[in-house]
Design a protein around this motif. Structure first.
Motif, PDB file in Angstrom:
ATOM      1  N   ASP A 117       1.168  -3.168  -2.956  1.00 20.15           N
ATOM      2  CA  ASP A 117       1.529  -3.456  -4.353  1.00 20.15           C
ATOM      3  C   ASP A 117       0.589  -4.504  -4.934  1.00 20.15           C
ATOM      4  O   ASP A 117       0.193  -4.436  -6.093  1.00 20.15           O
ATOM      5  N   ALA A 118       0.267  -5.497  -4.095  1.00 14.16           N
ATOM      6  CA  ALA A 118      -0.577  -6.590  -4.579  1.00 14.16           C
ATOM      7  C   ALA A 118      -2.060  -6.329  -4.314  1.00 14.16           C
ATOM      8  O   ALA A 118      -2.917  -6.829  -5.028  1.00 14.16           O
ATOM      9  N   ARG A 119      -2.357  -5.535  -3.273  1.00 10.91           N
ATOM     10  CA  ARG A 119      -3.769  -5.388  -2.892  1.00 10.91           C
ATOM     11  C   ARG A 119      -4.509  -4.278  -3.641  1.00 10.91           C
ATOM     12  O   ARG A 119      -5.669  -4.431  -4.000  1.00 10.91           O
ATOM     13  N   THR A 145       4.771   2.214  -8.434  1.00  7.08           N
ATOM     14  CA  THR A 145       4.119   1.074  -7.782  1.00  7.08           C
ATOM     15  C   THR A 145       2.926   1.533  -6.943  1.00  7.08           C
ATOM     16  O   THR A 145       2.834   2.695  -6.523  1.00  7.08           O
ATOM     17  N   GLU A 158       2.717  -4.495   0.906  1.00  6.42           N
ATOM     18  CA  GLU A 158       1.516  -5.318   0.709  1.00  6.42           C
ATOM     19  C   GLU A 158       0.521  -4.656  -0.258  1.00  6.42           C
ATOM     20  O   GLU A 158      -0.234  -5.337  -0.947  1.00  6.42           O
TER      21      GLU A 158
END
Lengths: 326, 337
Positions: free
Chosen positions: B219-221, B278, B217
């Motif tokens: 990665d996107a936040r 990442t 999670e």
């Protein structure tokens, strides 16, 4: 029905497409108001209007479907709103004194927005107090940062917030966050040199992206707030155009003075023979030339040494002309 | 010895201290926030007691007082070098209990196995630490869960109470100043801070947690800005910068600056290789370093539960919530969390 349309328009009531019906226009400087006034707006709309309200393009309210016979009654109900928003008024209980100078619009500013470089609604109210009521058609808008969410550049006066980034090399780790933010989101005014930052003040628009990006408080905001004053943007049929930069790194007081001086310029030069006796400031400047405007605008204005003024301002914009096809 | 002191006495005591040495404390800095008209608490020099921010947690920790963000290690010419003068000869630093626990983690790194880091030692060994007492802590605090809520042995302690302050002095210079104010002696023992936030901290974290999907999670936040590292009282990483002056490349300086395991470049090596690309991988590295790797080497968790990384994260990523997720993942992979 015998009705002086000039008088009701000046009183912020509109002549609508439906005969006998008017609409009440409520100015909300900065578009920011205590929620309690919404109840009064609802009351007017339900009691005298058709039960609907329009949010105007300049952040006011417009209550349509009002019978022209009820203008006095509506003005009575408007009084608490006018007083609550501290709108200057000549005759209490008689509604708005004039409607020429439009509602001063502002983005939400630093009441809410993390990007805003100042309290734009607060400054909007200060300007409202200094210029309203006035019959001249002036459009003024304030925006917190060069994102210009309020579209200040489509106004006669656009005020764009600036901060002067303060750099403490001792707190800088050279992460490049500010450089990247400036390059990708703003004007590419920063560069890393020996792992520290050099800022090009000529390029810098004072947007504050570097301050927002900095993870160590190496970049912080200047204590002073600065503004970019852009002038004579307009929409309309003749020659719509974006406002151009007049002064960058200006202060609040000078801006208010320049706006007030512009009223004197319009009074001196307006062509009363224009349709409806109205001539828009930008077109007056087009006629008189910028030098003449500048003479009026800068009367008694003492800019700070930080301020940078364009000695000449040139506008472009749209000149309507269909291409000729053979 | 504990004393009851008034606001004006504290002012006089701090004025006295600051006349003798540099005094750093959490202080409300006007307009220092990222957004306009926002004041935040940061570390700064003070000259009087009323400048200490008792009611708010500082955004940045005490760390910058003894481990400068950017520090020149030496200046060099062709065949000579010299160190700059240290930032101070003597200092007093006011800090929260969690931060004093943080200091012990910095000691783990900079004083490991008796191998003292010269520059760290230069400031750290000339600093007296006075703990600002927390009775209730703040919303994001989880020092209790991390076992860092107690007040370790220190040079002094101060607690703000409705009727003034309790001050414990354990060094002569301070005691002399307190006595000059004719402060009343009282019996007082500091109590550990209490938190409303409780976190399940795993005792042991199996290797398999590294491959758990809990990291995805982030990665996107995460926006890999590194604020979580820079406000942390225990993050000890730095990176080196060698500068050859433009005007004369035969002279220059070597600096070290704080580094962040979240920011691009941290794992870059020659050949253009970067190990943790990442954001999730970087979050995993940070979390497991704080909860597992440091413990493996020095016998205690690195994280002290101060919650500063929670408070500062512009994306509202909570490290205490992450600790909870790690504990859950430990169970899922069959560990004893």
């Amino acid at each position: 029905m015998d009705l002086n349309t000039k008088k009701i328009k000046k009183n912020a009531f509109r002549v609508t497409k439906v005969r006998g019906q008017t609409a009440s226009r409520i100015r909300v400087p900065g578009g920011y108001l205590p929620a309690e006034h919404l109840a009064a707006i609802q009351e007017i709309a339900e009691q005298y209007g058709n039960g609907s309200v329009h949010l105007t393009t300049r952040q006011g309210f417009e209550i349509p479907g009002i019978d022209m016979k009820n203008i006095d009654a509506v003005n009575k109900l408007l009084q608490p709103i006018i007083e609550g928003l501290k709108i200057n008024q000549h005759d209490p209980g008689k509604g708005y004194t004039s409607a020429g100078t439009r509602n001063i619009a502002a983005c939400i500013g630093n009441n809410v927005c993390p990007y805003a470089n100042y309290n734009s609604t607060g400054f909007a109210k200060r300007i409202e107090n200094a210029v309203f009521p006035h019959d001249f058609h002036f459009k003024i808008a304030l925006t917190g940062c060069p994102n210009d969410c309020i579209k200040a550049r489509m106004n006669d006066f656009g005020i764009i917030g600036m901060t002067e980034p303060q750099y403490d090399a001792g707190r800088c780790v050279g992460c490049g966050g500010c450089e990247k933010a400036c390059r990708l989101k703003s004007v590419d005014a920063l560069e890393l040199d020996h792992y520290k930052i050099k800022r090009d003040h000529v390029k810098c628009v004072g947007c504050g992206e570097c301050v927002l990006a900095c993870p160590t408080r190496a970049f912080t905001r200047s204590r002073e707030k600065y503004y970019r004053l852009v002038i004579m943007g307009r929409t309309g049929k003749k020659n719509p155009r974006l406002a151009e930069d007049f002064i960058a790194w200006a202060d609040e007081d000078s801006i208010i003075k320049i706006i007030k001086n512009t009223y004197a310029f319009v009074k001196e030069h307006i062509n009363l023979g224009a349709p409806g006796g109205k001539e828009h400031i930008g077109y007056i400047i087009d006629r008189t030339g910028f030098e003449e405007y500048k003479k009026f605008a800068l009367e008694g204005v003492v800019l700070s040494p930080k301020a940078v003024m364009n000695q000449n301002v040139y506008w472009s914009g749209v000149h309507y002309k269909l291409p000729s096809y053979k | 010895m504990a004393y009851k002191i008034s606001e004006s006495a504290l002012d006089a005591i701090i004025a006295g201290l600051s006349a003798q040495c540099a005094v750093y404390a959490p202080r409300l800095l006007a307009g220092w926030g990222t957004s306009s008209d926002v004041d935040i608490v940061g570390y700064a020099k003070i000259e009087k007691g009323s400048q200490i921010a008792f009611d708010k947690k500082s955004m940045y920790s005490f760390k910058e007082a003894i481990l400068p963000i950017s520090q020149t290690l030496f200046y060099f010419t062709e065949d000579e070098m010299r160190e700059p003068r240290p930032a101070f000869a003597q200092a007093v630093v006011f800090l929260r209990g969690c931060e004093l626990h943080g200091l012990s983690r910095l000691d783990d790194v900079y004083r490991a196995d008796g191998k003292l880091d010269f520059y760290y030692e230069q400031l750290r060994s000339n600093t007296k630490f006075i703990v600002i007492g927390c009775e209730d802590g703040f919303e994001s605090c989880f020092c209790e869960s991390m076992g860092a809520s107690g007040v370790p042995a220190c040079d002094g302690y101060i607690l703000s109470r409705g009727d003034g302050y309790v001050l414990i002095s354990n060094f002569d210079e301070l005691t002399d100043l307190v006595k000059a104010e004719k402060a009343e002696q009282i019996d007082f023992t500091p109590v550990p801070a209490k938190n409303t936030l409780k976190v399940n901290v795993p005792d042991e974290i199996p290797e398999e947690v590294a491959t758990s999907p809990i990291w995805d999670e982030y990665d996107a936040r995460c926006i890999i800005c590194g604020r979580c590292n820079f406000v942390c009282p225990t993050c000890a990483c730095f990176t080196m910068q060698d500068i050859f002056y433009d005007e004369n490349v035969n002279a220059g300086e070597r600096r070290r600056v704080w580094a962040s395991c979240q920011i691009d470049g941290y794992t870059d090596i020659a050949g253009g290789i970067a190990f943790r690309k990442t954001k999730g991988e970087r979050m995993r590295f940070k979390a497991l370093h704080k909860l597992k790797d440091h413990k493996g080497r020095y016998g205690r968790n690195m994280c002290v539960g101060c919650g500063r990384c929670d408070d500062v994260c512009p994306e509202y990523i909570s490290f205490s919530a992450c600790v909870g997720k790690v504990a859950k993942a430990c169970k899922e992979v069959g560990g004893n969390g």
